[in-house]
Design a protein around this motif. Structure first.
Motif, PDB file in Angstrom:
ATOM      1  N   UNK A 211       0.857  -1.180   0.000  1.00  0.00           N
ATOM      2  CA  UNK A 211       0.000   0.000   0.000  1.00  0.00           C
ATOM      3  C   UNK A 211       0.897   1.235   0.000  1.00  0.00           C
ATOM      4  N   UNK A 212       0.847   1.977  -1.097  1.00  0.00           N
ATOM      5  CA  UNK A 212       1.680   3.171  -1.224  1.00  0.00           C
ATOM      6  C   UNK A 212       0.965   4.417  -0.741  1.00  0.00           C
ATOM      7  N   UNK A 213      -0.359   4.386  -0.778  1.00  0.00           N
ATOM      8  CA  UNK A 213      -1.114   5.562  -0.363  1.00  0.00           C
ATOM      9  C   UNK A 213      -2.490   5.130   0.106  1.00  0.00           C
TER      10      UNK A 213
ATOM     11  N   UNK B 262       0.022  11.938  -2.523  1.00  0.00           N
ATOM     12  CA  UNK B 262       1.190  12.149  -1.680  1.00  0.00           C
ATOM     13  C   UNK B 262       2.440  11.440  -2.183  1.00  0.00           C
ATOM     14  N   UNK B 263       2.287  10.461  -3.041  1.00  0.00           N
ATOM     15  CA  UNK B 263       3.459   9.717  -3.519  1.00  0.00           C
ATOM     16  C   UNK B 263       3.621   9.910  -5.017  1.00  0.00           C
ATOM     17  N   UNK B 264       4.852   9.890  -5.506  1.00  0.00           N
ATOM     18  CA  UNK B 264       5.054  10.046  -6.952  1.00  0.00           C
ATOM     19  C   UNK B 264       4.420   8.921  -7.756  1.00  0.00           C
ATOM     20  N   UNK B 265       4.367   7.717  -7.161  1.00  0.00           N
ATOM     21  CA  UNK B 265       3.774   6.578  -7.870  1.00  0.00           C
ATOM     22  C   UNK B 265       2.275   6.801  -8.109  1.00  0.00           C
ATOM     23  N   UNK B 266       1.578   7.265  -7.087  1.00  0.00           N
ATOM     24  CA  UNK B 266       0.139   7.479  -7.255  1.00  0.00           C
ATOM     25  C   UNK B 266      -0.127   8.653  -8.183  1.00  0.00           C
ATOM     26  N   UNK B 267       0.681   9.679  -8.082  1.00  0.00           N
ATOM     27  CA  UNK B 267       0.520  10.817  -8.990  1.00  0.00           C
ATOM     28  C   UNK B 267       0.716  10.359 -10.429  1.00  0.00           C
ATOM     29  N   UNK B 268       1.723   9.541 -10.682  1.00  0.00           N
ATOM     30  CA  UNK B 268       1.958   9.025 -12.032  1.00  0.00           C
ATOM     31  C   UNK B 268       0.803   8.162 -12.498  1.00  0.00           C
ATOM     32  N   UNK B 269       0.271   7.331 -11.592  1.00  0.00           N
ATOM     33  CA  UNK B 269      -0.865   6.480 -11.931  1.00  0.00           C
ATOM     34  C   UNK B 269      -2.061   7.310 -12.343  1.00  0.00           C
ATOM     35  N   UNK B 270      -2.347   8.369 -11.586  1.00  0.00           N
ATOM     36  CA  UNK B 270      -3.482   9.236 -11.909  1.00  0.00           C
ATOM     37  C   UNK B 270      -3.268   9.965 -13.244  1.00  0.00           C
ATOM     38  N   UNK B 271      -2.001  10.200 -13.580  1.00  0.00           N
ATOM     39  CA  UNK B 271      -1.696  10.868 -14.855  1.00  0.00           C
ATOM     40  C   UNK B 271      -1.755   9.912 -16.040  1.00  0.00           C
ATOM     41  N   UNK B 272      -1.938   8.631 -15.751  1.00  0.00           N
ATOM     42  CA  UNK B 272      -2.005   7.658 -16.832  1.00  0.00           C
ATOM     43  C   UNK B 272      -0.658   7.126 -17.271  1.00  0.00           C
ATOM     44  N   UNK B 273       0.377   7.380 -16.464  1.00  0.00           N
ATOM     45  CA  UNK B 273       1.701   6.878 -16.816  1.00  0.00           C
ATOM     46  C   UNK B 273       1.798   5.373 -16.578  1.00  0.00           C
TER      47      UNK B 273
END
Length: 238
Positions: free
Chosen positions: A210-212, A224-235
């Motif tokens: 669990x990252x966030x 809060x995490x770069x991984x979740x931000x990237x996921x939301x951006x579709x990366x």
């Protein structure tokens, strides 16, 4: 007075198969209320976490504990798979099966079956084989079969995958109604739009951990995490 099923606790839970860690370590507490959505790329561990909660997955480490003994906990929750499992019986028999095995009177079972069939639009199909239904009809039947006995907790593994828009809308309406009636829901989905529509809480999994975690509005508006931000951006996460 009946002891509530929740809260539930996962402590140091991990699942390893053939030398590969699929989940964990995970520490998680699920409160008594809410609609928790599990997000993450394919292979993140969403399905494994759901199965671990429901007792369908053998744990390599740790434990899942409930506010009641494990046997009662299993009785008071339900699980809906991504590919709905149909008994080779009629729609009527599929819907009534959970109540029949609980020993409810036949008249009471029939009344509940009729009501749920009407609710999911399958009254004309009650005496047809369930295996002959369309994909959307099967998933609505599977969900109704899970909800017909009013479980305290409902676990769902991407129940709307590969369904048309009408079926998705119908299933989301059923889920929202169940949540509003007090059923605690934990659901994995790949659909960010669906997550935004349904979630009160987000758990983002990546590489089995669990990252966030947090309230849905906060998670979506300020990851809060770069991984979740990237996921939301579709990366693509690797």
């Amino acid at each position: 007075m009946v002891t509530p099923l929740l809260p539930a606790h996962m402590r140091d839970v991990s699942v390893t198969r053939r030398g590969k860690r699929l989940l964990g370590p995970v520490d998680l507490t699920l409160g008594k209320t809410g609609f928790t959505i599990l997000l993450g790329p394919n292979g993140a561990g969403k399905t494994t976490l759901l199965k671990a909660l429901h007792g369908l997955e053998r744990l390599s480490t740790g434990a899942v504990t409930w506010a009641v003994p494990d046997d009662l906990a299993r009785m008071r929750q339900a699980y809906v798979f991504q590919s709905p499992v149909m008994l080779r019986r009629s729609v009527r028999a599929n819907l009534g099966y959970p109540l029949a095995i609980l020993g409810q009177p036949k008249a009471q079972v029939n009344k509940a079956v009729e009501a749920w069939a009407a609710r999911i639009g399958l009254t004309p199909a009650l005496d047809r084989p369930a295996t002959g239904l369309s994909g959307g009809e099967k998933q609505k039947l599977a969900l109704a079969r899970a909800l017909i006995r009013t479980p305290e907790m409902l676990l769902l593994d991407e129940p709307c995958a590969n369904l048309d828009g009408r079926s998705v809308k119908d299933i989301e309406a059923l889920l929202q109604s169940a949540h509003q009636s007090g059923t605690r829901i934990v659901m994995a989905t790949h659909d960010l739009g669906q997550a935004r529509r349904l979630a009160t809480e987000i758990l983002f999994l990546f590489k089995g951990r669990i990252h966030e975690a947090g309230p849905a509005p906060d998670a979506f508006d300020a990851p809060q995490t770069p991984e979740f931000k990237s996921f939301l951006n579709g990366d693509i996460l690797i």
